[in-house]
Design a protein around this motif. Structure first.
Motif, PDB file in Angstrom:
ATOM      1  N   GLY A  43       0.834  -1.181   0.000  1.00 30.71           N
ATOM      2  CA  GLY A  43       0.000   0.000   0.000  1.00 30.71           C
ATOM      3  C   GLY A  43       0.871   1.233   0.000  1.00 30.71           C
ATOM      4  N   LEU A  44       0.925   1.938  -1.125  1.00 32.03           N
ATOM      5  CA  LEU A  44       1.716   3.150  -1.206  1.00 32.03           C
ATOM      6  C   LEU A  44       0.977   4.058  -2.177  1.00 32.03           C
ATOM      7  CD1 LEU A  44       4.405   4.467  -0.360  1.00 32.03           C
ATOM      8  CD2 LEU A  44       5.335   3.664  -2.514  1.00 32.03           C
ATOM      9  N   GLN A  45       0.609   5.228  -1.690  1.00 34.57           N
ATOM     10  CA  GLN A  45      -0.206   6.131  -2.496  1.00 34.57           C
ATOM     11  C   GLN A  45       0.382   6.350  -3.871  1.00 34.57           C
ATOM     12  OE1 GLN A  45      -1.705   9.811  -1.101  1.00 34.57           O
ATOM     13  NE2 GLN A  45      -1.875   9.108   0.995  1.00 34.57           N
ATOM     14  N   GLY A  46      -0.421   6.126  -4.896  1.00 40.07           N
ATOM     15  CA  GLY A  46      -0.022   6.402  -6.265  1.00 40.07           C
ATOM     16  C   GLY A  46       0.804   5.305  -6.899  1.00 40.07           C
ATOM     17  N   SER A  48       0.994   1.617  -5.561  1.00 39.34           N
ATOM     18  CA  SER A  48       0.190   0.404  -5.577  1.00 39.34           C
ATOM     19  C   SER A  48      -0.737   0.430  -4.390  1.00 39.34           C
ATOM     20  CB  SER A  48       1.064  -0.842  -5.556  1.00 39.34           C
ATOM     21  OG  SER A  48       1.585  -1.064  -4.285  1.00 39.34           O
ATOM     22  N   THR A  49      -2.015   0.326  -4.677  1.00 40.78           N
ATOM     23  CA  THR A  49      -3.008   0.340  -3.621  1.00 40.78           C
ATOM     24  C   THR A  49      -4.279  -0.302  -4.161  1.00 40.78           C
ATOM     25  OG1 THR A  49      -4.147   1.783  -2.060  1.00 40.78           O
ATOM     26  CG2 THR A  49      -3.852   2.641  -4.226  1.00 40.78           C
ATOM     27  N   ALA A 203       2.254  12.427  -0.897  1.00 34.66           N
ATOM     28  CA  ALA A 203       1.234  11.584  -0.267  1.00 34.66           C
ATOM     29  C   ALA A 203       0.900  12.109   1.126  1.00 34.66           C
ATOM     30  CB  ALA A 203       1.731  10.145  -0.179  1.00 34.66           C
ATOM     31  N   ASN A 310      -1.810   8.046 -12.369  1.00 31.84           N
ATOM     32  CA  ASN A 310      -1.604   7.499 -11.028  1.00 31.84           C
ATOM     33  C   ASN A 310      -1.025   8.474 -10.020  1.00 31.84           C
ATOM     34  OD1 ASN A 310      -2.433   4.679 -11.357  1.00 31.84           O
ATOM     35  ND2 ASN A 310      -0.807   4.661 -12.889  1.00 31.84           N
ATOM     36  N   PRO A 316      -5.133  12.566  -7.193  1.00 31.05           N
ATOM     37  CA  PRO A 316      -5.137  13.542  -6.093  1.00 31.05           C
ATOM     38  C   PRO A 316      -3.727  13.997  -5.702  1.00 31.05           C
ATOM     39  CG  PRO A 316      -6.517  11.652  -5.556  1.00 31.05           C
ATOM     40  CD  PRO A 316      -5.757  11.296  -6.785  1.00 31.05           C
ATOM     41  N   LEU A 317      -2.688  13.199  -6.027  1.00 32.18           N
ATOM     42  CA  LEU A 317      -1.333  13.541  -5.595  1.00 32.18           C
ATOM     43  C   LEU A 317      -0.789  14.768  -6.320  1.00 32.18           C
ATOM     44  CD1 LEU A 317       0.203   9.974  -5.417  1.00 32.18           C
ATOM     45  CD2 LEU A 317      -0.163  11.494  -3.503  1.00 32.18           C
TER      46      LEU A 317
ATOM     47  N   ARG B  62     -12.403  11.404  -0.494  1.00 31.50           N
ATOM     48  CA  ARG B  62     -11.704  12.070   0.596  1.00 31.50           C
ATOM     49  C   ARG B  62     -12.277  13.455   0.898  1.00 31.50           C
ATOM     50  NH1 ARG B  62      -7.593  15.592  -1.491  1.00 31.50           N
ATOM     51  NH2 ARG B  62      -6.459  15.447   0.465  1.00 31.50           N
ATOM     52  N   PHE B 308      -3.493 -10.338   2.918  1.00 28.15           N
ATOM     53  CA  PHE B 308      -4.141  -9.229   3.598  1.00 28.15           C
ATOM     54  C   PHE B 308      -5.208  -9.769   4.524  1.00 28.15           C
ATOM     55  CE2 PHE B 308      -3.109  -6.016   0.082  1.00 28.15           C
ATOM     56  CZ  PHE B 308      -2.021  -5.556   0.793  1.00 28.15           C
ATOM     57  N   GLN B 315      -5.158  -1.436   6.418  1.00 26.15           N
ATOM     58  CA  GLN B 315      -3.922  -0.653   6.305  1.00 26.15           C
ATOM     59  C   GLN B 315      -3.623  -0.301   4.850  1.00 26.15           C
ATOM     60  OE1 GLN B 315      -1.174  -3.062   8.520  1.00 26.15           O
ATOM     61  NE2 GLN B 315      -0.465  -1.291   9.656  1.00 26.15           N
ATOM     62  N   SER B 316      -3.776  -1.277   3.949  1.00 30.05           N
ATOM     63  CA  SER B 316      -3.478  -0.994   2.551  1.00 30.05           C
ATOM     64  C   SER B 316      -4.463   0.025   2.002  1.00 30.05           C
ATOM     65  CB  SER B 316      -3.525  -2.276   1.740  1.00 30.05           C
ATOM     66  OG  SER B 316      -4.862  -2.655   1.500  1.00 30.05           O
ATOM     67  N   GLY B 317      -5.690   0.007   2.524  1.00 31.07           N
ATOM     68  CA  GLY B 317      -6.677   0.970   2.056  1.00 31.07           C
ATOM     69  C   GLY B 317      -6.322   2.400   2.430  1.00 31.07           C
ATOM     70  N   SER B 319      -3.701   3.747   2.102  1.00 30.40           N
ATOM     71  CA  SER B 319      -2.760   4.309   1.131  1.00 30.40           C
ATOM     72  C   SER B 319      -3.459   4.688  -0.163  1.00 30.40           C
ATOM     73  CB  SER B 319      -1.658   3.302   0.835  1.00 30.40           C
ATOM     74  OG  SER B 319      -2.187   2.247   0.075  1.00 30.40           O
ATOM     75  N   ASP B 320      -4.785   4.622  -0.195  1.00 28.45           N
ATOM     76  CA  ASP B 320      -5.526   5.019  -1.384  1.00 28.45           C
ATOM     77  C   ASP B 320      -5.587   6.542  -1.420  1.00 28.45           C
ATOM     78  OD1 ASP B 320      -7.269   5.478  -3.405  1.00 28.45           O
ATOM     79  OD2 ASP B 320      -8.745   3.974  -2.782  1.00 28.45           O
ATOM     80  N   SER B 321      -4.954   7.159  -2.410  1.00 29.26           N
ATOM     81  CA  SER B 321      -4.888   8.625  -2.392  1.00 29.26           C
ATOM     82  C   SER B 321      -6.271   9.246  -2.588  1.00 29.26           C
ATOM     83  CB  SER B 321      -3.902   9.137  -3.434  1.00 29.26           C
ATOM     84  OG  SER B 321      -4.117   8.541  -4.672  1.00 29.26           O
ATOM     85  N   HIS B 322      -7.249   8.473  -3.083  1.00 32.78           N
ATOM     86  CA  HIS B 322      -8.605   9.015  -3.203  1.00 32.78           C
ATOM     87  C   HIS B 322      -9.293   9.121  -1.843  1.00 32.78           C
ATOM     88  CE1 HIS B 322      -8.556   8.979  -7.578  1.00 32.78           C
ATOM     89  NE2 HIS B 322      -7.884   7.859  -7.461  1.00 32.78           N
ATOM     90  N   ALA B 324      -7.192   9.693   1.120  1.00 34.98           N
ATOM     91  CA  ALA B 324      -6.234  10.247   2.072  1.00 34.98           C
ATOM     92  C   ALA B 324      -6.824  11.457   2.774  1.00 34.98           C
ATOM     93  CB  ALA B 324      -4.951  10.640   1.348  1.00 34.98           C
TER      94      ALA B 324
END
Lengths: 339, 364
Positions: A43-46, A48-49, A203, A310, A316-317, B62, B308, B315-317, B319-322, B324
């Motif tokens: 999980g890392l913004q932009g 892989s998520t 992020a 991405n 959003p980034l 968000r 998961f 936790q992985s969710g 990191s979704d920038s939509h 954040a």
């Protein structure tokens, strides 16, 4: 007599073998499985998520999709395995996945000692600074005497010390164990600046109370080239991964996009014709079909499209292209030609 | 423990008197009460304000959670509830984990509710037929589409790991405990080595070995599903702990019981299954359930080998920038904590209930 002929033929076959270099064992395994196995970040913004529908998204993820499209003609034929930073290399060595596309910095020790091969750089990252807009700071050189927040135990603290010492600037470091603590401390005004890799700063900015009140300074004080890695034992597989990345970058440079790729097949430009497999047999020489690049670009897009969707303006980034612009536009993204 | 419960005369509940007796019986106790109240107020009020009063309950991205003074971001959870419950399990196939879980709940309720008949039959079905049915439902086969275990996740995966760990570790642990007390040297030494080996290594190491190192040693072409390897590792690991818990129970049973059983002419298995184990297991219930709860919480460790579980998927969710926002991560952790608490607290209550039922004959 017949036996002697057969023996000669066998000998000839062995002698000529290196010239043809049989197909990549990893490619054969991937084709037999019917899907590509791709190790990504948990999980890392932009980058892989998993989105709300359980679909993986991000720059690293899209690269694997492009690779699957190049191999199978279907970007969906890929299975993603989340890999933590600790296990990513061991899992690649034990064959848990075929390619590691997980914001992994290409360093000499990893390349030389771990039995990996980096296929290229998909994202030029580096440590940067974020400051509140109201401080009116335009460059990291103005950070003399600043309180700087970061997290402990990574190379960021070391890079920070090096940068300030070489620029003869004073600073105070306020270090925390975990990322959310660092962000919370910065957001509450305990420090004047926050430092980590630039993509991480973008992020983190989204998790601040008022993201628009903060700017990311242009300076980058460390080199973090991120790229996909494969097992060193199969160089032909490395070629496939490397040239898929190069094809995406070349496509952007030549103006080939997911939308116009079908018209581009009729282009008179020899570079485009070779990239798209209209001329030559570059795909076949890797064990793929000649339209490998067409498949990847059509289904996933060229490098610029993947970037903007991405991490860039379409996300959003809103990360600027910066170092990741094409070389023609002042960035570092440069792919060798297909010929 | 209340003293002389029967001797106390029936009296009306007087709040002031109760306060003076229980909370302000001495200056020190009074001060401690006030300090405790301040701490509770100081912790509870902001938490409730953040999690409920100021929380955002609806929204699609968000932006909904960015308002001035906004608390918990619940749409982040509701939006991806399918993912949190089933992981990447195929959308159209989610009735399968639901049915599997419903059967499990039905079985447990049947065994728990006192009035329902044929408990023995249901118990036998739950440990023999149910795992087979659950396996077929979840993985596919018998006309159902195959869902590879790499697509399992969320609460589903947490339940699979926890339930198999619990169901396998108890019988294995009982056998190991009996083995460790056995008079046969080979059985005893083998049990001791097994128990001490598995108790001597951390679970993280075991999982790591099972998922990444074993394939390096395994002969070419032999592949065992990664989740299955992890499940076996979890079961073996916890059976060692369970063995020691059961052994503690066995040691607490008076020696006369064994002698009496022998005097009656009962053999080893008869005396153990009819006389010793029922008493030992009853004594060991609190520790057995503690181990169960430990297993349930340890399931989060499978996230280091690329699965998961409930916590990992949340936790992985984050990191979704939509999604954040300043509160996304905290909302996710709060939700995960609440779900874990519900499961663990239910287990703990059930264990209290079992103790009360089984101790009915010994209550003074």
């Amino acid at each position: 007599m017949r036996i002697r002929v057969a023996a000669l033929a066998f000998l000839a076959a062995i002698l000529t073998q290196p010239a043809f270099a049989g197909p990549s064992p990893t490619l054969q395994k991937v084709l037999k499985n019917g899907y590509l196995r791709c190790g990504v970040s948990e999980g890392l913004q932009g980058f892989s998520t998993p989105d709300a529908k359980g679909r993986w998204t991000g720059l690293d993820v899209d690269f694997c999709r492009a690779l699957a499209a190049a191999i199978f003609g279907d970007a969906q034929k890929v299975r993603f395995t989340p890999a933590s930073a600790k296990v990513r290399f061991t899992a690649l060595q034990s064959g848990e996945y075929d390619v590691l596309s997980r914001n992994t910095t290409w360093t000499m020790s990893r390349d030389v000692q771990l039995g990996l091969e980096f296929a290229g750089t998909i994202y030029y990252d580096g440590q940067g600074f974020m400051v509140p807009k109201k401080l009116n700071i335009k460059s990291a050189k103005q950070l003399n005497g600043a309180n700087i927040c970061t997290n402990t135990g990574t190379t960021t603290e070391l890079n920070l010390a090096d940068y300030f010492r070489s620029n003869k600037l004073k600073y105070t470091v306020i270090a925390f164990e975990r990322e959310p603590e660092v962000v919370a401390a910065y957001d509450s005004g305990r420090c004047d600046a926050i430092t980590t890799d630039q993509s991480g700063l973008y992020a983190e900015r989204l998790t601040l109370k008022n993201p628009a009140d903060h700017v990311i300074l242009p300076e980058i004080i460390s080199k973090e080239p991120l790229g996909p890695a494969v097992n060193q034992s199969d160089p032909q597989w490395g070629d496939i991964v490397r040239w898929t990345l190069f094809a995406l970058i070349n496509a952007e440079e030549l103006g080939v996009t997911s939308k116009n790729v079908d018209q581009m097949l009729k282009s008179p430009n020899p570079e485009i014709r070779r990239l798209l497999g209209v001329e030559g047999s570059f795909g076949q020489s890797m064990g793929l079909s000649n339209d490998w690049a067409v498949r990847a670009i059509k289904q996933v897009g060229n490098y610029g499209e993947i970037f903007e969707r991405n991490v860039g303006q379409g996300s959003p980034l809103k990360i600027q292209r910066g170092l990741n612009a094409l070389w023609k536009h002042g960035g570092l993204q440069y792919a060798p030609p297909v010929r | 423990m209340a003293m002389f419960p029967e001797a106390r005369p029936v009296e009306r509940f007087r709040p002031l008197e109760w306060l003076r007796e229980n909370l302000f019986s001495s200056p020190l106790n009074g001060a401690l009460t006030i300090v405790a109240l301040v701490i509770i107020y100081w912790l509870v009020v902001p938490t409730v304000q953040w999690a409920i009063v100021n929380a955002v309950w609806t929204g699609g991205s968000r932006e909904a959670c960015l308002g001035e003074g906004a608390g918990a971001c619940w749409p982040f959870i509701t939006n991806r509830i399918g993912l949190i419950l089933y992981g990447f399990y195929d959308d159209g196939e989610r009735w399968r984990p639901i049915l599997t879980f419903a059967l499990l709940v039905a079985g447990i309720l049947w065994l728990t509710l006192p009035r329902l008949p044929r408990k023995m039959l249901v118990a036998v079905l739950m440990v023999t037929i149910y795992p087979v049915v659950a396996y077929c439902l979840l993985t596919g086969g018998l006309g159902l589409g195959v869902v590879p275990t790499s697509r399992w996740g969320g609460l589903l995966l947490t339940m699979v790991v926890a339930v198999t760990g619990i169901l396998l570790s108890l019988p294995l642990g009982i056998l190991l405990a009996l083995g460790r007390r056995s008079d046969l040297p080979v059985v005893r030494i083998a049990s001791v080595i097994f128990i001490e080996f598995w108790r001597g290594v951390p679970l993280v190491t075991v999982l790591f070995m099972a998922s990444y190192m074993l394939p390096l040693f395994a002969p070419q072409g032999v592949t065992v599903d990664k989740l299955l390897r992890a499940l076996i590792a979890v079961a073996l690991f916890n059976s060692a702990y369970m063995a020691e818990v059961v052994r503690g129970g066995l040691q607490a049973v008076a020696k006369g019981q064994q002698e009496a059983a022998t005097a009656l002419g009962l053999g080893y298995w008869q005396s153990n299954t009819l006389i010793i184990l029922p008493q030992a297991l009853r004594l060991a219930i609190p520790n057995i359930v503690s181990t169960f709860i430990g297993i349930f919480k340890d399931t989060t460790l499978v996230s280091i080998i690329g699965f998961f579980d409930l916590l990992g998927i949340i936790q992985s969710g984050t990191s979704d920038s939509h999604w954040a926002s300043p509160s996304t991560a905290f909302t996710g952790y709060l939700f995960a904590a609440a779900v874990f608490w519900v499961f663990c607290f239910s287990m703990s209550r059930y264990s209290r209930h079992m103790e009360r039922v089984l101790n009915a004959g010994e209550r003074r």
